[in-house]
Scaffold this motif. Structure first.
Motif, PDB file in Angstrom:
ATOM      1  N   CYS A   1       0.269 -11.784  -1.473  1.00 58.05           N
ATOM      2  CA  CYS A   1       1.258 -10.574  -0.426  1.00 58.05           C
ATOM      3  C   CYS A   1       2.649 -11.394  -0.644  1.00 58.05           C
ATOM      4  CB  CYS A   1       1.003 -11.627   0.827  1.00 58.05           C
ATOM      5  SG  CYS A   1      -0.634 -10.634   1.129  1.00 58.05           S
ATOM      6  N   PRO A   2       3.190 -10.104  -1.296  1.00 56.87           N
ATOM      7  CA  PRO A   2       4.808 -10.410  -1.475  1.00 56.87           C
ATOM      8  C   PRO A   2       5.101 -10.780  -0.455  1.00 56.87           C
ATOM      9  CG  PRO A   2       4.562  -8.708  -1.882  1.00 56.87           C
ATOM     10  CD  PRO A   2       2.883  -8.820  -1.209  1.00 56.87           C
ATOM     11  N   ARG A   3       6.618 -11.974  -0.108  1.00 57.70           N
ATOM     12  CA  ARG A   3       7.639 -12.108   1.101  1.00 57.70           C
ATOM     13  C   ARG A   3       8.639 -10.992   1.241  1.00 57.70           C
ATOM     14  NH1 ARG A   3       9.808 -17.266  -0.018  1.00 57.70           N
ATOM     15  NH2 ARG A   3      10.284 -16.650  -1.570  1.00 57.70           N
ATOM     16  N   VAL A   4       8.558 -10.830   2.347  1.00 52.95           N
ATOM     17  CA  VAL A   4      10.083  -9.959   1.910  1.00 52.95           C
ATOM     18  C   VAL A   4      11.862 -10.968   2.352  1.00 52.95           C
ATOM     19  CG1 VAL A   4      11.414  -7.537   3.882  1.00 52.95           C
ATOM     20  CG2 VAL A   4       8.303  -8.400   2.745  1.00 52.95           C
ATOM     21  N   ILE A   5      12.391 -10.523   1.699  1.00 53.79           N
ATOM     22  CA  ILE A   5      13.038 -11.746   2.101  1.00 53.79           C
ATOM     23  C   ILE A   5      14.903 -10.853   2.263  1.00 53.79           C
ATOM     24  CG2 ILE A   5      14.838 -12.873   1.149  1.00 53.79           C
ATOM     25  CD1 ILE A   5      12.776 -14.185  -0.704  1.00 53.79           C
ATOM     26  N   ASP A   6      15.696 -10.260   3.208  1.00 53.98           N
ATOM     27  CA  ASP A   6      16.237  -9.846   3.637  1.00 53.98           C
ATOM     28  C   ASP A   6      15.682  -7.996   3.458  1.00 53.98           C
ATOM     29  OD1 ASP A   6      18.637 -11.525   3.752  1.00 53.98           O
ATOM     30  OD2 ASP A   6      18.840 -11.530   1.148  1.00 53.98           O
TER      31      ASP A   6
ATOM     32  N   TYR B   1       3.787  -8.020 -10.001  1.00 56.14           N
ATOM     33  CA  TYR B   1       3.065  -7.703 -10.714  1.00 56.14           C
ATOM     34  C   TYR B   1       1.460  -9.064 -10.304  1.00 56.14           C
ATOM     35  CZ  TYR B   1       5.156 -11.756 -11.893  1.00 56.14           C
ATOM     36  OH  TYR B   1       5.530 -14.193 -11.522  1.00 56.14           O
ATOM     37  N   LEU B   2       2.252 -10.514  -9.157  1.00 57.36           N
ATOM     38  CA  LEU B   2       0.861 -10.709  -9.126  1.00 57.36           C
ATOM     39  C   LEU B   2      -0.167  -9.450  -7.565  1.00 57.36           C
ATOM     40  CD1 LEU B   2       3.114 -13.862  -8.103  1.00 57.36           C
ATOM     41  CD2 LEU B   2       0.627 -13.657 -10.322  1.00 57.36           C
ATOM     42  N   LEU B   3       0.827  -9.049  -6.932  1.00 54.71           N
ATOM     43  CA  LEU B   3      -0.369  -8.103  -6.024  1.00 54.71           C
ATOM     44  C   LEU B   3      -1.156  -7.046  -6.414  1.00 54.71           C
ATOM     45  CD1 LEU B   3      -0.341  -7.238  -3.337  1.00 54.71           C
ATOM     46  CD2 LEU B   3       1.054  -5.794  -3.741  1.00 54.71           C
ATOM     47  N   ALA B   4      -0.774  -6.535  -7.540  1.00 58.90           N
ATOM     48  CA  ALA B   4      -1.514  -5.596  -7.981  1.00 58.90           C
ATOM     49  C   ALA B   4      -1.639  -5.290  -9.038  1.00 58.90           C
ATOM     50  CB  ALA B   4      -0.162  -4.436  -7.563  1.00 58.90           C
ATOM     51  N   ASP B   5      -1.326  -5.930 -10.447  1.00 49.64           N
ATOM     52  CA  ASP B   5      -1.802  -6.052 -11.921  1.00 49.64           C
ATOM     53  C   ASP B   5      -3.409  -6.283 -12.292  1.00 49.64           C
ATOM     54  OD1 ASP B   5       0.271  -4.229 -12.826  1.00 49.64           O
ATOM     55  OD2 ASP B   5       1.480  -5.928 -14.022  1.00 49.64           O
ATOM     56  N   TYR B   6      -4.402  -5.851 -11.794  1.00 48.57           N
ATOM     57  CA  TYR B   6      -5.471  -6.138 -12.074  1.00 48.57           C
ATOM     58  C   TYR B   6      -6.250  -4.603 -12.355  1.00 48.57           C
ATOM     59  CZ  TYR B   6      -4.054 -10.340  -8.822  1.00 48.57           C
ATOM     60  OH  TYR B   6      -3.583 -11.071  -8.864  1.00 48.57           O
ATOM     61  N   GLN B   7      -7.236  -5.147 -13.262  1.00 46.80           N
ATOM     62  CA  GLN B   7      -8.337  -4.112 -13.688  1.00 46.80           C
ATOM     63  C   GLN B   7      -8.250  -2.631 -12.590  1.00 46.80           C
ATOM     64  OE1 GLN B   7     -11.247  -4.776 -16.093  1.00 46.80           O
ATOM     65  NE2 GLN B   7      -9.946  -6.183 -17.710  1.00 46.80           N
ATOM     66  N   LYS B   8      -8.930  -3.405 -11.510  1.00 43.75           N
ATOM     67  CA  LYS B   8      -9.427  -2.540 -10.665  1.00 43.75           C
ATOM     68  C   LYS B   8      -8.475  -1.944 -10.671  1.00 43.75           C
ATOM     69  CE  LYS B   8      -9.850  -5.608  -6.835  1.00 43.75           C
ATOM     70  NZ  LYS B   8     -11.044  -6.411  -5.585  1.00 43.75           N
TER      71      LYS B   8
ATOM     72  N   ALA C   1      -4.219  -2.998  -2.596  1.00 43.33           N
ATOM     73  CA  ALA C   1      -3.786  -4.163  -2.506  1.00 43.33           C
ATOM     74  C   ALA C   1      -3.605  -4.560  -1.456  1.00 43.33           C
ATOM     75  CB  ALA C   1      -2.716  -3.686  -3.819  1.00 43.33           C
ATOM     76  N   MET C   2      -1.856  -4.004  -1.163  1.00 37.99           N
ATOM     77  CA  MET C   2      -1.849  -4.811   0.520  1.00 37.99           C
ATOM     78  C   MET C   2      -2.511  -4.369   1.424  1.00 37.99           C
ATOM     79  SD  MET C   2       1.585  -5.101   0.813  1.00 37.99           S
ATOM     80  CE  MET C   2       2.124  -4.442   2.244  1.00 37.99           C
ATOM     81  N   VAL C   3      -3.213  -3.467   1.725  1.00 35.32           N
ATOM     82  CA  VAL C   3      -4.426  -3.472   2.521  1.00 35.32           C
ATOM     83  C   VAL C   3      -5.820  -4.697   2.398  1.00 35.32           C
ATOM     84  CG1 VAL C   3      -6.373  -1.932   3.547  1.00 35.32           C
ATOM     85  CG2 VAL C   3      -4.368  -1.349   2.965  1.00 35.32           C
ATOM     86  N   GLU C   4      -6.712  -4.812   0.996  1.00 36.34           N
ATOM     87  CA  GLU C   4      -7.280  -5.273   0.840  1.00 36.34           C
ATOM     88  C   GLU C   4      -7.127  -6.819   0.971  1.00 36.34           C
ATOM     89  OE1 GLU C   4     -10.856  -5.299  -2.932  1.00 36.34           O
ATOM     90  OE2 GLU C   4      -8.903  -5.289  -3.699  1.00 36.34           O
ATOM     91  N   GLN C   5      -6.205  -7.045   0.108  1.00 33.22           N
ATOM     92  CA  GLN C   5      -5.230  -9.264   0.239  1.00 33.22           C
ATOM     93  C   GLN C   5      -4.778  -8.556   1.507  1.00 33.22           C
ATOM     94  OE1 GLN C   5      -3.156  -9.718  -3.006  1.00 33.22           O
ATOM     95  NE2 GLN C   5      -4.053  -8.036  -3.709  1.00 33.22           N
TER      96      GLN C   5
END
Length: 284
Positions: A172-177, A185-192, A244-248
């Motif tokens: 999950c990406p952090r939210v800053i300002d 890319y860490l959140l969503a760059d997967y084959q599925k 991706a946000m929902v699944e993670q």
């Protein structure tokens, strides 16, 4: 993690040693009731696994989308308003069921399912109706996949097989300002998730954003948040990030109606420069 996911990931582990060079042409496509896979040879099973894993989070994503902004997981950031609830849920339902639709070449007047094609140097010759050769697009742009506007084919590039098939952890990406940190890319760059992205193109059809639209298709997290309500619904990456946000189980997201949004062109360019080239590139 559910037992089905574990089994599919174990099956993928058995395939991971295969070279991308194993994408030999298969004389017959693999077809089941939901999709057709062409020309993937020894990598056909890997595409199947990615499609099956991609289906798993969709029920929860459909439920969250149906609730609109109240459903959380960045719905407001990616789709802005409650009015988007129905079209987003409908899109994800289409992908979940691989619903056949009319109006996709070369079968304009009959309903077509998505057909997945592994790209090699001979693809253009095997699909003479398509207006451009997907192989140079794959090689020059570094795309994971692409959809040629108006067609039923989803082209899977060789680079797709360098992606992890799925994630086994939360990213999950952090939210800053009131902006996402630059780790989309860490959140969503997967084959599925990449295949979900391409299927959004397929179902949106001519309304889909791409390299030839104004605005062009957006890929970075904050670029996607910056889109207005209409273009958010037409940008496939917004759906990819949302699933991706929902699944993670990611819950923190920027408010698209608060500063610094809407971002200036200079801010977008800086955000893009810092994020680099890690996110999905897709010349659809």
């Amino acid at each position: 993690m559910c037992s089905t996911t574990v089994a599919l990931l174990l099956a993928h582990a058995a395939l991971i040693s295969l070279s991308v060079a194993a994408q030999i042409s298969s004389p017959l496509p693999l077809q089941n009731r939901r999709y057709i896979i062409h020309d993937c040879g020894a990598l056909t099973q890997q595409v199947q696994i990615a499609l099956d894993l991609g289906k798993e989070p969709l029920a929860a994503a459909i439920d969250a989308a149906s609730q609109g902004v109240a459903g959380g997981h960045g719905f407001q950031a990616f789709f802005k308003k409650n009015a988007a609830a129905k079209p987003v849920a409908s899109m994800l339902k289409n992908i979940q069921t691989m619903k056949p639709i009319r109006g996709r070449k070369p079968n304009l007047f009959s309903a077509s399912q998505p057909e997945f094609v592994c790209v090699d140097r001979d693809t253009f010759g095997r699909y003479p109706g398509i207006p451009r050769d997907p192989d140079p697009d794959c090689r020059v742009t570094g795309s994971f996949g692409l959809w040629i506007r108006g067609f039923k084919y989803i082209f899977i590039c060789p680079k797709f097989f360098t992606l992890p098939i799925s994630t086994t952890a939360r990213h999950c990406p952090r939210v800053i300002d009131n902006m996402f940190e630059r780790t989309g890319y860490l959140l969503a760059d997967y084959q599925k998730y990449s295949l979900i992205h391409e299927m959004v193109h397929f179902y949106l059809g001519r309304s889909s954003l791409g390299w030839d639209t104004n605005p062009q298709e957006m890929y970075k997290l904050n670029e996607c948040v910056n889109l207005d309500a209409k273009n958010s619904l037409n940008n496939p990456e917004n759906y990819q990030y949302f699933v991706a946000m929902v699944e993670q189980a990611c819950t923190n997201a920027p408010n698209p109606f608060a500063p610094p949004f809407p971002l200036s062109l200079q801010a977008l360019e800086e955000d893009h420069r810092v994020q680099g080239t890690f996110d999905t590139v897709d010349k659809s």
